[in-house]
Design a protein around this motif. Sequence first.
Motif, PDB file in Angstrom:
ATOM      1  N   LYS A 402      14.540 114.198 -95.669  1.00 19.56           N
ATOM      2  CA  LYS A 402      13.943 115.061 -96.686  1.00 19.56           C
ATOM      3  C   LYS A 402      13.288 114.215 -97.778  1.00 19.56           C
ATOM      4  O   LYS A 402      13.719 113.097 -98.071  1.00 19.56           O
ATOM      5  CB  LYS A 402      15.002 115.970 -97.317  1.00 19.56           C
ATOM      6  CG  LYS A 402      15.712 116.879 -96.328  1.00 19.56           C
ATOM      7  CD  LYS A 402      14.767 117.896 -95.704  1.00 19.56           C
ATOM      8  CE  LYS A 402      15.501 118.809 -94.739  1.00 19.56           C
ATOM      9  NZ  LYS A 402      14.605 119.795 -94.110  1.00 19.56           N
ATOM     10  N   ASN A 403      12.232 114.792 -98.394  1.00 17.31           N
ATOM     11  CA  ASN A 403      11.563 114.191 -99.535  1.00 17.31           C
ATOM     12  C   ASN A 403      11.294 115.287-100.549  1.00 17.31           C
ATOM     13  O   ASN A 403      11.208 116.472-100.189  1.00 17.31           O
ATOM     14  CB  ASN A 403      10.254 113.519 -99.116  1.00 17.31           C
ATOM     15  CG  ASN A 403      10.486 112.368 -98.150  1.00 17.31           C
ATOM     16  OD1 ASN A 403      10.985 111.322 -98.522  1.00 17.31           O
ATOM     17  ND2 ASN A 403      10.128 112.578 -96.874  1.00 17.31           N
ATOM     18  N   TYR A 404      11.121 114.914-101.816  1.00 17.02           N
ATOM     19  CA  TYR A 404      11.069 115.897-102.883  1.00 17.02           C
ATOM     20  C   TYR A 404       9.863 115.690-103.788  1.00 17.02           C
ATOM     21  O   TYR A 404       9.486 114.555-104.113  1.00 17.02           O
ATOM     22  CB  TYR A 404      12.350 115.833-103.721  1.00 17.02           C
ATOM     23  CG  TYR A 404      13.559 116.309-102.956  1.00 17.02           C
ATOM     24  CD1 TYR A 404      13.958 117.634-103.022  1.00 17.02           C
ATOM     25  CD2 TYR A 404      14.278 115.446-102.139  1.00 17.02           C
ATOM     26  CE1 TYR A 404      15.051 118.082-102.300  1.00 17.02           C
ATOM     27  CE2 TYR A 404      15.363 115.888-101.412  1.00 17.02           C
ATOM     28  CZ  TYR A 404      15.746 117.212-101.501  1.00 17.02           C
ATOM     29  OH  TYR A 404      16.817 117.655-100.783  1.00 17.02           O
ATOM     30  N   VAL A 507      17.434 105.917-101.269  1.00 12.08           N
ATOM     31  CA  VAL A 507      16.898 106.987-102.114  1.00 12.08           C
ATOM     32  C   VAL A 507      16.083 106.322-103.211  1.00 12.08           C
ATOM     33  O   VAL A 507      16.609 105.496-103.965  1.00 12.08           O
ATOM     34  CB  VAL A 507      18.015 107.855-102.729  1.00 12.08           C
ATOM     35  CG1 VAL A 507      17.412 108.881-103.686  1.00 12.08           C
ATOM     36  CG2 VAL A 507      18.817 108.553-101.643  1.00 12.08           C
ATOM     37  N   LEU A 534       5.883 108.679 -96.409  1.00 14.70           N
ATOM     38  CA  LEU A 534       6.356 110.046 -96.225  1.00 14.70           C
ATOM     39  C   LEU A 534       6.195 110.506 -94.783  1.00 14.70           C
ATOM     40  O   LEU A 534       7.047 111.211 -94.247  1.00 14.70           O
ATOM     41  CB  LEU A 534       5.595 110.991 -97.151  1.00 14.70           C
ATOM     42  CG  LEU A 534       5.945 110.921 -98.643  1.00 14.70           C
ATOM     43  CD1 LEU A 534       4.956 111.738 -99.463  1.00 14.70           C
ATOM     44  CD2 LEU A 534       7.362 111.416 -98.894  1.00 14.70           C
ATOM     45  N   ARG A 538      10.958 109.877 -91.918  1.00 12.74           N
ATOM     46  CA  ARG A 538      11.876 110.992 -91.739  1.00 12.74           C
ATOM     47  C   ARG A 538      13.139 110.600 -90.987  1.00 12.74           C
ATOM     48  O   ARG A 538      14.237 111.032 -91.344  1.00 12.74           O
ATOM     49  CB  ARG A 538      11.160 112.124 -90.987  1.00 12.74           C
ATOM     50  CG  ARG A 538      11.938 113.413 -90.937  1.00 12.74           C
ATOM     51  CD  ARG A 538      11.098 114.510 -90.325  1.00 12.74           C
ATOM     52  NE  ARG A 538      10.845 114.250 -88.914  1.00 12.74           N
ATOM     53  CZ  ARG A 538      11.678 114.627 -87.934  1.00 12.74           C
ATOM     54  NH1 ARG A 538      12.811 115.235 -88.230  1.00 12.74           N
ATOM     55  NH2 ARG A 538      11.385 114.387 -86.676  1.00 12.74           N
ATOM     56  N   THR A 543      14.742 108.552 -98.399  1.00 11.84           N
ATOM     57  CA  THR A 543      14.417 109.754 -99.164  1.00 11.84           C
ATOM     58  C   THR A 543      13.620 109.371-100.402  1.00 11.84           C
ATOM     59  O   THR A 543      14.085 108.565-101.215  1.00 11.84           O
ATOM     60  CB  THR A 543      15.692 110.503 -99.580  1.00 11.84           C
ATOM     61  OG1 THR A 543      16.430 110.857 -98.411  1.00 11.84           O
ATOM     62  CG2 THR A 543      15.354 111.747-100.370  1.00 11.84           C
ATOM     63  N   LEU A 544      12.428 109.948-100.543  1.00 13.39           N
ATOM     64  CA  LEU A 544      11.572 109.687-101.691  1.00 13.39           C
ATOM     65  C   LEU A 544      11.532 110.919-102.583  1.00 13.39           C
ATOM     66  O   LEU A 544      11.428 112.055-102.092  1.00 13.39           O
ATOM     67  CB  LEU A 544      10.152 109.326-101.246  1.00 13.39           C
ATOM     68  CG  LEU A 544       9.879 107.839-100.947  1.00 13.39           C
ATOM     69  CD1 LEU A 544      10.751 107.351 -99.801  1.00 13.39           C
ATOM     70  CD2 LEU A 544       8.401 107.628-100.617  1.00 13.39           C
ATOM     71  N   VAL A 545      11.621 110.691-103.898  1.00 14.78           N
ATOM     72  CA  VAL A 545      11.598 111.771-104.888  1.00 14.78           C
ATOM     73  C   VAL A 545      10.487 111.477-105.888  1.00 14.78           C
ATOM     74  O   VAL A 545      10.534 110.448-106.574  1.00 14.78           O
ATOM     75  CB  VAL A 545      12.951 111.909-105.617  1.00 14.78           C
ATOM     76  CG1 VAL A 545      12.909 113.069-106.603  1.00 14.78           C
ATOM     77  CG2 VAL A 545      14.085 112.082-104.621  1.00 14.78           C
ATOM     78  N   THR A 564       5.782 116.460 -98.372  1.00 10.12           N
ATOM     79  CA  THR A 564       7.121 116.574 -98.947  1.00 10.12           C
ATOM     80  C   THR A 564       7.767 117.853 -98.423  1.00 10.12           C
ATOM     81  O   THR A 564       7.165 118.930 -98.467  1.00 10.12           O
ATOM     82  CB  THR A 564       7.077 116.597-100.485  1.00 10.12           C
ATOM     83  OG1 THR A 564       6.124 117.570-100.916  1.00 10.12           O
ATOM     84  CG2 THR A 564       6.723 115.237-101.037  1.00 10.12           C
ATOM     85  N   SER A 565       8.982 117.727 -97.953  1.00 15.33           N
ATOM     86  CA  SER A 565       9.652 118.866 -97.325  1.00 15.33           C
ATOM     87  C   SER A 565      10.206 119.838 -98.353  1.00 15.33           C
ATOM     88  O   SER A 565      10.244 121.042 -98.115  1.00 15.33           O
ATOM     89  CB  SER A 565      10.789 118.361 -96.433  1.00 15.33           C
ATOM     90  OG  SER A 565      11.707 117.595 -97.199  1.00 15.33           O
TER      91      SER A 565
END
Length: 754
Positions: A402-404, A507, A534, A538, A543-545, A564-565
Amino acid sequence: MTETYPNPEQDAVAGATVLAFPNRAADTVGDDLDVPGWLNQPQPDNATAATVDKSAASKAALPVQAIRNARTTYRQAKTVLRWLLAHRATKFGARQAAFILAGVRIGLRRAWESRTTTTHQAQIRAAAAAGDHESALEWEARASKFRTERHARRMELLRLPLHIAAGIAHGIIAAVLVLSVIGIAMWWKTDHIGAVTTPFTATFNVLCAIGAFVKATWRPTLEALPVLATAAAWAAGRNARDLPAWLSAAEIGDGSTPQVVPDEGAILEALRNLNLGPMNKAFKAGWRPQWVSPTTRSGNGYHTQLRLPQGVTVEMIGTGKTKKVLAHNLLRAPIEVWPTEIAGKEGILDLWVADSGSLTAKVPPYPLIEDAGATVDYFDKRGVPVAISQRGEIVRAPLMAKNYMVGGIMGTGKSSFTRNLLCGAMQDPLVDIGVYVMAFNADYDLMQPRLSVLVKGDEDEQALAALNELRWLKDEVTRRGKLLEKYGETAVTRKLAMRDKRLRPLVRVFDECHELFEHKKHGEEAADLAIKVLKKARKCAMTLVFVTVSPTANSIPKDVTRNTSNRVAFAVGDHVANDGLLGTGKHKAGITATTLNPATDIGTALTIGFSPNAFELVRMFFISADDGNDQVTPLVTRAMKGLDKAGLAPGDTAEQVDGDQARDLLDDVAAAMGTEALVKSSVVISRLADAHPSEYEGWSQQRLGEELKQHGVIPRKTKDGTMHVDRRQVDAALADRAETTGEAAEDDSEDGEI
């Protein structure tokens, strides 16, 4: 004597109605008619007309005055009735009566539905309306089965009297036989023939006592049944809360904010009064709504799906002033009403209406603070707790794959989300966390002991550091891909990450990322690198925010948002910022954070990707970072203890946990066996794999036996047929090796002396 009488013709001219008397002859005076003399006196013509005028006017005024009196009485009665209906005592009494009537109606409806196929027919109609023919056939089969079983029950009821009579007869015969046997036994025991009747007498006395009890209690019971039935009806009606509008004006029980259930009738009335031309046209043309999904309870609100008429789109209803009018018509705040359109169900209004005031209630404490023993697994699909949904459920943010993208106006709660996410992620000792803030702020300072890197600042130096991190992440994706190929895996797992430090979950937070993407020198490369990472990260446990206060087309590349998911939008200023965060077309579909008020909806956000629903309206948990109430430091301290226990450190992504070190099989087996004299080979392998997974993961009993045989240790089979390792053989092998090593050392020292 000449008498003068009123002239009808003259009086008609005067405007009065006069009854003419017959003319009397002069010789009639003094006849047998007993008429007072004053009546026969001559009167002036004008006086006679005036008297008649007053009498006629008085008679004509009587109906008018009666009408006025009736109107006054009606107004007074109406005022009194309104006062009575508005009085609290009247409403209270009427409400209780309405509860009872509603309960009776519910009971009758339930009884009817339990004995008929009403429910089945309703489900068949709903399935047919939704085009679900499979469900319709299934409910038709259920209805047919219900009818068959109902017929069988009714036939059984017809035979029930015969069964009861037969049962009573059999019971009496059996009782007589049993009592006779008991009586004969007592006769034999006491040698007294009178004892034969003792069981019958005792049984008769018991029956008499039961009869006396029933006689004493049946009357109070019958008198209490209506009271109990009324109480049950009242309770059922009160729980249903199905009251007339004038009784529902105040919340039942506590007198708080008015509550109106947005059922089908209320929703149609709200749509009718939206002042939308196409909608008004549809209603005038006799449009009958098709309910895809009737109003049902959904968490802290109600959910409905309705097919809109032609010419009316969800966008017309779900955006701008129309949404505010819809919320007003449903007696809700705009934030409590969410009309949206679900992909694949075009033309269907998906409406969720929150309970009034439910989105302003206090958010419970952060779960990981409340539960000090809670653990977190980066690879767990449930993720870490970050917020509470509009339905009152805990919203969790998954980490693996997941990414945000997080954004909103300053001070609306973006830091709360990232703080909740990181405070949860750091509880997994395997996770390596790095933060790059393109501004000077202290949002992450308390977390620094658990972070592998913390960069703050808006100068070229900090922008270059963030760019270098993206470059490293791009190369790291390639390295991890090669490692996965080496281990024969398609994605990083927890077991694999424990086996090889190079696959520890990562993260990375890029706060105020618009400063990086808009950087004159590094912005274009940073955007290109972010998109590549990105797209490929996966399955690599990365995980990228991205956090921003300026979600525009220039500040956030569209491909970053597309890839971004999970997306989080706090209050934003316009639809451009909304779609920059949530994706193109979301504002048009009614999924918009423009209705959030940055002054009052702090910590409230619109999210996508956190559940199967089209969106979730969430309120963030609040983890205080104030000096007087620091809740971050205890979480960081707990995370550091877990890190020490695992033998890891922030940023420790060196080659392998233990794979690069040569293991000593005898020492490891001795440690695995402990003080036990005989241990199963399978147990030894399991303990070795737990202690040193990179070396012993996947070993079989055959391989263990072959490896130990080289050291003189031969596993043997016991009586139960399983292979065991003997600790005495292991100790002997260690002693032999120590002796051999000592002799070799002595030889080396002697050679050195020569």
